[in-house]
Scaffold this active site. Structure first.
Site, mmCIF file in Angstrom:
data_model
loop_
_atom_site.group_PDB
_atom_site.id
_atom_site.type_symbol
_atom_site.label_atom_id
_atom_site.label_comp_id
_atom_site.label_asym_id
_atom_site.label_seq_id
_atom_site.Cartn_x
_atom_site.Cartn_y
_atom_site.Cartn_z
ATOM 1 N N SER A 141 0.835 -1.195 0.000
ATOM 2 C CA SER A 141 0.000 0.000 0.000
ATOM 3 C C SER A 141 0.869 1.245 0.000
ATOM 4 O O SER A 141 1.990 1.238 0.535
ATOM 5 C CB SER A 141 -0.901 0.009 1.237
ATOM 6 O OG SER A 141 -1.526 1.259 1.413
ATOM 7 N N TYR A 180 -2.338 -0.526 10.117
ATOM 8 C CA TYR A 180 -2.227 -0.904 8.709
ATOM 9 C C TYR A 180 -0.976 -0.293 8.090
ATOM 10 O O TYR A 180 -0.186 -0.985 7.429
ATOM 11 C CB TYR A 180 -3.475 -0.449 7.962
ATOM 12 C CG TYR A 180 -3.516 -0.861 6.505
ATOM 13 C CD1 TYR A 180 -3.894 -2.158 6.148
ATOM 14 C CD2 TYR A 180 -3.195 0.028 5.491
ATOM 15 C CE1 TYR A 180 -3.941 -2.545 4.819
ATOM 16 C CE2 TYR A 180 -3.232 -0.347 4.157
ATOM 17 C CZ TYR A 180 -3.616 -1.631 3.831
ATOM 18 O OH TYR A 180 -3.651 -2.012 2.515
#
Length: 273
Positions: free
Chosen positions: A144, A157
């Site tokens: 990501s 995350y």
């Protein structure tokens, strides 16, 4: 002609979303596919979609954070389909609430870390020895853009994805002489069940392309991205063709990895090797 005919892939988090689409896309190209996830019901649906393309497929119900379950799943897959040619680490979690760390649920915070970091560690620890021995194989870690910038709303995350990027960086060197490629690919913001529950994307109109992600993973499986071994690709912004043309320069400069940059000649980082 299906260029990946007869090869074997293992895709985690394959019961829905990106993982499901990647598994089906690889099956379309002739790969036999092991679909791994926690929920057998959704895995079975993915399996049915894959076998329609005339390939063999097995559903592996396991939690990626459980090393024993992962090892047994890999053994089962290789017994039924053969050695793994491509590992796609897609299984992941996101913070449940957009809050700073001191307001986060600590149990859920660490659950995100375990799924997103320990999960890929477990699968790579089970699959890489065989790839190294056979002198061939490819690993794609779904990463990501959060790995590269602060994101206080999703601290677990973002931290886990940064750690995963560093993990890929750390294994890339030792894997190179064994003919095994590792890539971190960020799909950008794509419309999935996970992003649908993230308030920061509530007003998102222009999403990234899941078909483009699937096509990129197929190219990785074919070996077309091997020149970018050990690097981070961000599909929301990158032109893969241009990156491949610059692959030599990228490698020489150690670019597209997670690294600290000196801010001046007197910065202690400037003397590190």
């Amino acid at each position: 002609m299906r260029m990946l005919e007869g090869q074997v892939a293992l895709v985690t988090g394959a019961g829905r979303g990106i993982g499901r689409e990647i598994a089906i896309g690889l099956a379309e190209e002739g790969m036999h596919v092991g679909v791994l996830g926690r929920h057998r019901e959704t895995l079975t649906e993915t399996l049915r979609a894959c076998v329609r393309h005339g390939v063999k497929c097995v559903a592996l119900a396991a939690d990626v954070v459980n090393p024993g379950a992962v090892r047994e799943s890999v053994r089962s897959l290789e017994r039924d389909l053969g050695p793994v040619d491509l590992l796609v680490n897609n299984a992941g979690q996101i913070d449940r609430a957009e809050v700073p760390l001191w307001e986060a649920d600590p149990t859920q915070w660490w659950s995100v870390m375990e799924t997103n970091l320990r999960g890929p560690f477990n699968t790579m620890r089970s699959v890489l020895p065989g790839m190294v021995q056979r002198k061939r194989g490819r690993v794609v870690n779904l990463n990501s853009g959060f790995a590269l910038r602060p994101e206080w709303r999703y601290s677990a995350y973002a931290t886990s994805k940064a750690a995963l990027l560093r993990l890929s960086d750390n294994i890339a060197g030792p894997l190179r002489p064994h003919g095994v490629t590792v890539l971190d690919i960020s799909p950008g913001a794509v419309a999935t069940d996970m992003t649908a529950g993230m308030p920061m994307f509530a007003d998102m109109v222009h999403w990234g392309s899941i078909p483009y992600l699937v096509a990129t993973v197929k190219d990785a499986a074919r070996g077309r991205l091997d020149l970018l071994h050990g690097r981070f690709l961000h599909l929301g912004h990158d032109n893969i063709g241009e990156l491949l043309e610059q692959a030599g320069t990228i490698s020489e400069r150690d670019a597209r990895t997670l690294r600290l940059r000196p801010y001046g000649a007197q910065d202690a980082l400037s003397s590190l090797r």
